[in-house]
Design an enzyme around this catalytic site. Structure first.
Site, PDB file in Angstrom:
ATOM      1  N   SER A 220       0.835  -1.199   0.000  1.00 49.12           N
ATOM      2  CA  SER A 220       0.000   0.000   0.000  1.00 49.12           C
ATOM      3  C   SER A 220       0.870   1.249   0.000  1.00 49.12           C
ATOM      4  O   SER A 220       2.074   1.172  -0.307  1.00 49.12           O
ATOM      5  CB  SER A 220      -0.928  -0.020   1.225  1.00 49.12           C
ATOM      6  OG  SER A 220      -1.930   0.963   1.098  1.00 49.12           O
ATOM      7  N   ASN A 221       0.305   2.380   0.319  1.00 51.07           N
ATOM      8  CA  ASN A 221       1.057   3.636   0.382  1.00 51.07           C
ATOM      9  C   ASN A 221       0.388   4.537   1.411  1.00 51.07           C
ATOM     10  O   ASN A 221      -0.718   4.252   1.861  1.00 51.07           O
ATOM     11  CB  ASN A 221       1.097   4.285  -1.013  1.00 51.07           C
ATOM     12  CG  ASN A 221      -0.292   4.613  -1.494  1.00 51.07           C
ATOM     13  OD1 ASN A 221      -0.975   5.458  -0.940  1.00 51.07           O
ATOM     14  ND2 ASN A 221      -0.753   3.895  -2.523  1.00 51.07           N
TER      15      ASN A 221
END
Ligand code: CTP
Length: 412
Positions: A220-221
């Site tokens: 993810s980020n």
């Protein structure tokens, strides 16, 4: 925040008025004193006695009944209240208030009331979409009334649509904000947001996506979703019917917006493209993972004696590019978060993905962008358009981006 407030609760005759009993109780629990004014038709749905028991005060319904407090009780009530909320607000009360008509208890009290007032419309979806109702709401917002728009959802007539009353906790929250803000219907206020997106369908993607590696790990980020949220709220303020397709973020649903929560890029693409069909504006503010593990391991991956681990990643669908391929007359906006490249990279992405605008930002600038409340961007468009905006709060930035969207819709 509501402790010590004197809330005038106006209840008009719509099926949603059963929820106002809960609202009344929540207002009291929040520390407010509540006096309820009901229209005649509201008393057909819920009895005045119910509100009297819940509010702990007599309920006003009949303008010509023997006044309990003084010879001009409606004026007394208007002066008593420190804040007013009308929930549900039918087309009838909105029309009356917008035109200064005072022909029953509630409309008379509201016209005499000078404090901050929140209107919570709820009605049949076709009535809610009628230009006369839209015009009443726009006029009332112009006068300084706060409006908590109706939500999308299941309606009493058995179909889904825009017209449902928001749930009492959202109303209490908005009322608290209004009390903090102290905005009241009186001249000399800063103009509210223009209603230049009234009835326009807008889909916005927001937040990160999560691409599972195994049941407990994912790629993810750090996108917070704040930009997408700000855009959704700003578009709603301007009258748009907003669908927010959001990846996993910690924020609560913004009121008055249809929110579809998703996890992966594939889910986001599916939900966003379905909503896109019925929309005239699309804004891709999500930080979508470009790749996902080819297959998520069904069970937690054990490290065992391995020195390393190779993940095989495959490409995710590009939502913005897919929208660009079937853009038609829509206005399409993307974002380009870059760590090094300049606005020319945003222009390259804009042209490649078929967007009208790409909002460029440099994620390396401290205190701005990812997770922050402020941002500074360059809006990049066809014909060499480069508009530098900010640093400014994301909400304000959202309005400046929507100004551009409105200009494009007008062919400017
Ligand atoms: N975007 C999208 N779907 C993807 C990837 C990106 O809709 N799978 C959208 C983003 O929401 C954003 C724009 O495309 O509006 C640009 O995203 P960005 O990550 O900056 O660019 P990429 O096209 O992914 O290019 P790169 O990662 O190579 O910089």
């Amino acid at each position: 925040m509501l402790a010590g407030s004197r809330v005038l609760l106006g209840v008009t005759g719509g099926i949603a008025c059963y929820k106002s009993v809960d609202l009344c109780s929540r207002l009291r629990k929040a520390g407010a004193e509540v006096r309820v004014v009901m229209t005649e038709s509201a008393t057909r749905f819920v009895s005045a006695l119910t509100f009297q028991s819940i509010s702990g005060n007599p309920v006003a319904t009949d303008l010509f009944a023997t006044p309990a407090q003084s010879a001009v009780e409606h004026i007394w009530l208007a002066e008593w209240g420190s804040v007013a909320v009308v929930a549900p607000a039918t087309a009838d009360i909105l029309g009356k208030l917008a035109h200064g008509i005072a022909d029953d208890y509630l409309s008379t009290v509201l016209l005499a009331f000078a404090g901050p007032a929140l209107l919570v419309p709820a009605m049949n979806r076709l009535m809610y979409a009628h230009p006369a109702v839209r015009a009443s709401l726009a006029a009332l917002e112009g006068m300084g009334y706060a409006v908590l728009p109706a939500e999308y959802g299941h309606l009493a007539e058995g179909v889904s649509g825009w017209g449902r009353m928001p749930e009492p906790p959202a109303i209490v929250e908005r009322l608290q904000a209004l009390v903090a803000e102290g905005r009241a219907p009186r001249p000399g206020l800063p103009p509210p947001a223009p209603r230049d997106l009234a009835g326009v369908g807008v889909v916005i993607t927001a937040g990160p996506t999560q691409e599972p590696i195994d049941p407990v790990r994912f790629i993810s980020n750090p996108s917070s979703g704040k930009t997408g949220w700000s855009l959704a709220e700003a578009a709603r303020e301007r009258g748009a019917e907003v669908t927010l397709v959001a990846g996993p973020v910690a924020m609560a649903d913004p009121p008055g917006v249809r929110v579809v929560r998703v996890r992966t890029a594939v889910e986001m693409a599916e939900a966003a493209l379905v909503a896109y069909e019925a929309c005239e504006v699309a804004i891709c503010a999500a930080a979508v993972s470009d790749f996902r593990p080819a297959a998520a391991a069904p069970e937690k991956i054990k490290k065992g004696a391995q020195d390393g681990l190779e993940l095989h990643l495959v490409r995710n669908p590009d939502i913005l590019a897919a929208m660009g391929e079937r853009k038609g007359r829509r206005v399409l906006v993307g974002f380009a978060a870059e760590a090094g490249a300049g606005p020319e990279e945003a222009e390259r992405k804009r042209a490649a993905k078929g967007a009208d605008l790409v909002v460029y930002n440099d994620v390396r600038r401290p205190g701005l962008g990812f997770g922050a409340d402020d941002n500074a961007v360059v809006v990049v468009g066809a014909g060499g358009l480069r508009e530098a905006l900010g640093p400014m709060p994301k909400r304000e930035l959202a309005h400046r981006i929507l100004d551009r969207v409105v200009m494009l819709r007008r062919g400017q």
